[in-house]
Design a protein around this motif. Structure first.
Motif, PDB file in Angstrom:
ATOM      1  N   ILE A   1      15.257 -15.945  31.128  1.00  0.00           N
ATOM      2  CA  ILE A   1      16.034 -14.716  31.253  1.00  0.00           C
ATOM      3  C   ILE A   1      16.267 -14.181  29.847  1.00  0.00           C
ATOM      4  O   ILE A   1      17.097 -14.698  29.100  1.00  0.00           O
ATOM      5  CB  ILE A   1      17.369 -14.972  31.960  1.00  0.00           C
ATOM      6  CG1 ILE A   1      17.117 -15.600  33.349  1.00  0.00           C
ATOM      7  CG2 ILE A   1      18.158 -13.685  32.103  1.00  0.00           C
ATOM      8  CD1 ILE A   1      18.384 -15.984  34.077  1.00  0.00           C
ATOM      9  N   ALA A   2      15.528 -13.126  29.473  1.00  0.00           N
ATOM     10  CA  ALA A   2      15.582 -12.614  28.100  1.00  0.00           C
ATOM     11  C   ALA A   2      16.761 -11.694  27.855  1.00  0.00           C
ATOM     12  O   ALA A   2      17.225 -11.560  26.722  1.00  0.00           O
ATOM     13  CB  ALA A   2      14.287 -11.896  27.761  1.00  0.00           C
TER      14      ALA A   2
ATOM     15  N   ALA B   1      19.772 -16.253  26.214  1.00  0.00           N
ATOM     16  CA  ALA B   1      18.973 -17.468  26.068  1.00  0.00           C
ATOM     17  C   ALA B   1      19.407 -18.438  27.164  1.00  0.00           C
ATOM     18  O   ALA B   1      20.604 -18.721  27.310  1.00  0.00           O
ATOM     19  CB  ALA B   1      19.168 -18.095  24.693  1.00  0.00           C
ATOM     20  N   TRP B   2      18.449 -18.922  27.931  1.00  0.00           N
ATOM     21  CA  TRP B   2      18.709 -19.854  29.028  1.00  0.00           C
ATOM     22  C   TRP B   2      18.480 -21.266  28.511  1.00  0.00           C
ATOM     23  O   TRP B   2      17.394 -21.596  28.028  1.00  0.00           O
ATOM     24  CB  TRP B   2      17.769 -19.544  30.189  1.00  0.00           C
ATOM     25  CG  TRP B   2      17.869 -20.464  31.369  1.00  0.00           C
ATOM     26  CD1 TRP B   2      17.065 -21.534  31.640  1.00  0.00           C
ATOM     27  CD2 TRP B   2      18.812 -20.393  32.441  1.00  0.00           C
ATOM     28  NE1 TRP B   2      17.450 -22.131  32.808  1.00  0.00           N
ATOM     29  CE2 TRP B   2      18.508 -21.451  33.333  1.00  0.00           C
ATOM     30  CE3 TRP B   2      19.869 -19.534  32.730  1.00  0.00           C
ATOM     31  CZ2 TRP B   2      19.245 -21.676  34.493  1.00  0.00           C
ATOM     32  CZ3 TRP B   2      20.591 -19.760  33.894  1.00  0.00           C
ATOM     33  CH2 TRP B   2      20.287 -20.810  34.759  1.00  0.00           C
ATOM     34  N   VAL B   3      19.502 -22.111  28.583  1.00  0.00           N
ATOM     35  CA  VAL B   3      19.401 -23.475  28.075  1.00  0.00           C
ATOM     36  C   VAL B   3      19.591 -24.455  29.219  1.00  0.00           C
ATOM     37  O   VAL B   3      20.647 -24.485  29.856  1.00  0.00           O
ATOM     38  CB  VAL B   3      20.454 -23.753  26.974  1.00  0.00           C
ATOM     39  CG1 VAL B   3      20.320 -25.186  26.482  1.00  0.00           C
ATOM     40  CG2 VAL B   3      20.285 -22.770  25.818  1.00  0.00           C
ATOM     41  N   ALA B   4      18.565 -25.222  29.488  1.00  0.00           N
ATOM     42  CA  ALA B   4      18.620 -26.245  30.541  1.00  0.00           C
ATOM     43  C   ALA B   4      18.202 -27.570  29.929  1.00  0.00           C
ATOM     44  O   ALA B   4      17.055 -27.723  29.482  1.00  0.00           O
ATOM     45  CB  ALA B   4      17.696 -25.871  31.689  1.00  0.00           C
ATOM     46  N   ARG B   5      19.138 -28.503  29.882  1.00  0.00           N
ATOM     47  CA  ARG B   5      18.848 -29.804  29.287  1.00  0.00           C
ATOM     48  C   ARG B   5      19.090 -30.921  30.279  1.00  0.00           C
ATOM     49  O   ARG B   5      19.866 -30.782  31.224  1.00  0.00           O
ATOM     50  CB  ARG B   5      19.714 -30.012  28.034  1.00  0.00           C
ATOM     51  CG  ARG B   5      19.371 -29.030  26.918  1.00  0.00           C
ATOM     52  CD  ARG B   5      19.958 -29.437  25.597  1.00  0.00           C
ATOM     53  NE  ARG B   5      19.352 -28.712  24.489  1.00  0.00           N
ATOM     54  CZ  ARG B   5      19.594 -28.954  23.213  1.00  0.00           C
ATOM     55  NH1 ARG B   5      20.447 -29.902  22.875  1.00  0.00           N
ATOM     56  NH2 ARG B   5      18.995 -28.265  22.275  1.00  0.00           N
ATOM     57  N   LYS B   6      18.420 -32.034  30.058  1.00  0.00           N
ATOM     58  CA  LYS B   6      18.521 -33.180  30.951  1.00  0.00           C
ATOM     59  C   LYS B   6      19.967 -33.637  31.078  1.00  0.00           C
ATOM     60  O   LYS B   6      20.700 -33.715  30.098  1.00  0.00           O
ATOM     61  CB  LYS B   6      17.665 -34.330  30.406  1.00  0.00           C
ATOM     62  CG  LYS B   6      17.591 -35.533  31.323  1.00  0.00           C
ATOM     63  CD  LYS B   6      16.680 -36.599  30.744  1.00  0.00           C
ATOM     64  CE  LYS B   6      16.606 -37.813  31.666  1.00  0.00           C
ATOM     65  NZ  LYS B   6      15.726 -38.870  31.102  1.00  0.00           N
ATOM     66  N   ASP B   7      20.371 -33.910  32.313  1.00  0.00           N
ATOM     67  CA  ASP B   7      21.720 -34.405  32.625  1.00  0.00           C
ATOM     68  C   ASP B   7      22.818 -33.390  32.332  1.00  0.00           C
ATOM     69  O   ASP B   7      23.992 -33.744  32.239  1.00  0.00           O
ATOM     70  CB  ASP B   7      22.020 -35.711  31.866  1.00  0.00           C
ATOM     71  CG  ASP B   7      21.032 -36.814  32.220  1.00  0.00           C
ATOM     72  OD1 ASP B   7      20.569 -36.839  33.384  1.00  0.00           O
ATOM     73  OD2 ASP B   7      20.717 -37.623  31.341  1.00  0.00           O
ATOM     74  N   GLU B   8      22.463 -32.119  32.145  1.00  0.00           N
ATOM     75  CA  GLU B   8      23.461 -31.082  31.905  1.00  0.00           C
ATOM     76  C   GLU B   8      23.164 -29.874  32.789  1.00  0.00           C
ATOM     77  O   GLU B   8      22.005 -29.581  33.086  1.00  0.00           O
ATOM     78  CB  GLU B   8      23.460 -30.641  30.435  1.00  0.00           C
ATOM     79  CG  GLU B   8      23.895 -31.720  29.461  1.00  0.00           C
ATOM     80  CD  GLU B   8      23.932 -31.214  28.040  1.00  0.00           C
ATOM     81  OE1 GLU B   8      23.747 -29.995  27.843  1.00  0.00           O
ATOM     82  OE2 GLU B   8      24.142 -32.023  27.119  1.00  0.00           O
ATOM     83  N   SER B   9      24.205 -29.172  33.204  1.00  0.00           N
ATOM     84  CA  SER B   9      24.011 -27.969  34.002  1.00  0.00           C
ATOM     85  C   SER B   9      23.419 -26.867  33.121  1.00  0.00           C
ATOM     86  O   SER B   9      23.803 -26.737  31.953  1.00  0.00           O
ATOM     87  CB  SER B   9      25.347 -27.486  34.583  1.00  0.00           C
ATOM     88  OG  SER B   9      25.920 -28.470  35.420  1.00  0.00           O
TER      89      SER B   9
ATOM     90  N   SER C   1      17.769 -31.441  14.838  1.00  0.00           N
ATOM     91  CA  SER C   1      18.221 -32.706  15.420  1.00  0.00           C
ATOM     92  C   SER C   1      19.743 -32.751  15.482  1.00  0.00           C
ATOM     93  O   SER C   1      20.425 -32.512  14.483  1.00  0.00           O
ATOM     94  CB  SER C   1      17.716 -33.889  14.582  1.00  0.00           C
ATOM     95  OG  SER C   1      16.309 -33.867  14.478  1.00  0.00           O
ATOM     96  N   GLY C   2      20.265 -33.038  16.667  1.00  0.00           N
ATOM     97  CA  GLY C   2      21.708 -33.192  16.820  1.00  0.00           C
ATOM     98  C   GLY C   2      22.467 -31.897  17.033  1.00  0.00           C
ATOM     99  O   GLY C   2      23.688 -31.927  17.178  1.00  0.00           O
ATOM    100  N   VAL C   3      21.779 -30.765  17.051  1.00  0.00           N
ATOM    101  CA  VAL C   3      22.450 -29.479  17.263  1.00  0.00           C
ATOM    102  C   VAL C   3      22.237 -29.023  18.700  1.00  0.00           C
ATOM    103  O   VAL C   3      21.103 -28.793  19.127  1.00  0.00           O
ATOM    104  CB  VAL C   3      21.926 -28.395  16.299  1.00  0.00           C
ATOM    105  CG1 VAL C   3      22.535 -27.038  16.634  1.00  0.00           C
ATOM    106  CG2 VAL C   3      22.266 -28.770  14.860  1.00  0.00           C
ATOM    107  N   GLY C   4      23.332 -28.912  19.449  1.00  0.00           N
ATOM    108  CA  GLY C   4      23.282 -28.449  20.823  1.00  0.00           C
ATOM    109  C   GLY C   4      23.642 -26.981  20.910  1.00  0.00           C
ATOM    110  O   GLY C   4      23.979 -26.342  19.904  1.00  0.00           O
ATOM    111  N   PRO C   5      23.613 -26.410  22.115  1.00  0.00           N
ATOM    112  CA  PRO C   5      23.895 -24.979  22.262  1.00  0.00           C
ATOM    113  C   PRO C   5      25.295 -24.568  21.825  1.00  0.00           C
ATOM    114  O   PRO C   5      25.475 -23.487  21.268  1.00  0.00           O
ATOM    115  CB  PRO C   5      23.670 -24.732  23.762  1.00  0.00           C
ATOM    116  CG  PRO C   5      23.776 -26.078  24.407  1.00  0.00           C
ATOM    117  CD  PRO C   5      23.254 -27.035  23.402  1.00  0.00           C
TER     118      PRO C   5
END
Length: 212
Positions: free
Chosen positions: A2-3, A49-57, A79-83
């Motif tokens: 989704i842009a 920006a659509w962010v989909a990560r493992k074990d997270e909604s 490395s180590g920086v999340g949304p």
């Protein structure tokens, strides 16, 4: 991916907004500065920006301009920086200062962001040295100053029993045409003004209901 999204603002909270798109209420996470520019009932367009990560909604993040989204998505490659950390970087520094800090190797700038220490700041500068370059285009106008009082006033109103929707609408309407008061950043005075407006609006509604 989704842009971008375009629709009517249904709700503005402390960290998110809800935009009506095609009959659906889409929750968007954004910086306080972006949220401060939204008004319930008005149309808005946001780069996303659509962010989909493992074990997270999955989460959708909204930005006022493509430059902000570019920095956000590039930060996610560190490395180590999340949304949430990437969004905090934008909230504190903004895209122009991020580009400058990377170009100049200024790791100290990133330590101003909550949750980023000296080691993490050095890693950001190192990993982004060849990924974020200063854009070869005329400098964009400086964004409007962040209104640090807005989050405090909204939080106080919610604590007093107002819904986030009514609180956000009350702040917008009560300060309409009162730019000097908004610019003062006087939290107690702004809060009293908004409470007075909300009280008057509520009383007016009750009077109308009684047919007076």
């Amino acid at each position: 991916m989704i842009a971008s999204i375009t629709g009517e603002v249904e709700h503005v909270g402390l960290t998110t907004a809800v935009v009506s798109v095609g009959g659906f209420g889409v929750q968007v996470h954004a910086t306080a500065e972006t949220l401060a520019g939204l008004r319930v009932g008005r149309q808005v367009r946001l780069d996303t920006a659509w962010v989909a990560r493992k074990d997270e909604s999955p989460l959708l993040f909204g930005f006022r301009a493509p430059a902000e989204r570019e920095v956000f998505e590039t930060m996610l490659g560190v490395s180590g920086v999340g949304p949430r950390t990437a969004l905090a970087v934008l909230a504190v520094l903004g895209p122009d200062d991020v580009h400058r800090a990377i170009a100049e190797g200024d790791a100290t700038a990133f330590t101003r962001v909550p949750g980023i220490g000296p080691k993490g700041a050095r890693r950001i500068v190192l990993e982004l040295a060849d990924k974020l370059v200063v854009p070869e285009r005329p400098a964009e106008p400086a964004p409007a100053p962040v209104e640090p009082w807005r989050a405090q006033v909204l939080e106080a109103l919610v604590g007093l029993g107002w819904s986030e929707k009514d609180a956000a609408r009350g702040v917008a309407d009560a300060l309409d045409g009162r730019e000097e008061l908004a610019a003062s950043g006087d939290v107690p005075l702004i809060l009293r003004t908004v409470l007075g407006w909300l009280g008057a609006a509520k009383a007016g509604t009750r009077t109308a209901d009684r047919g007076v």
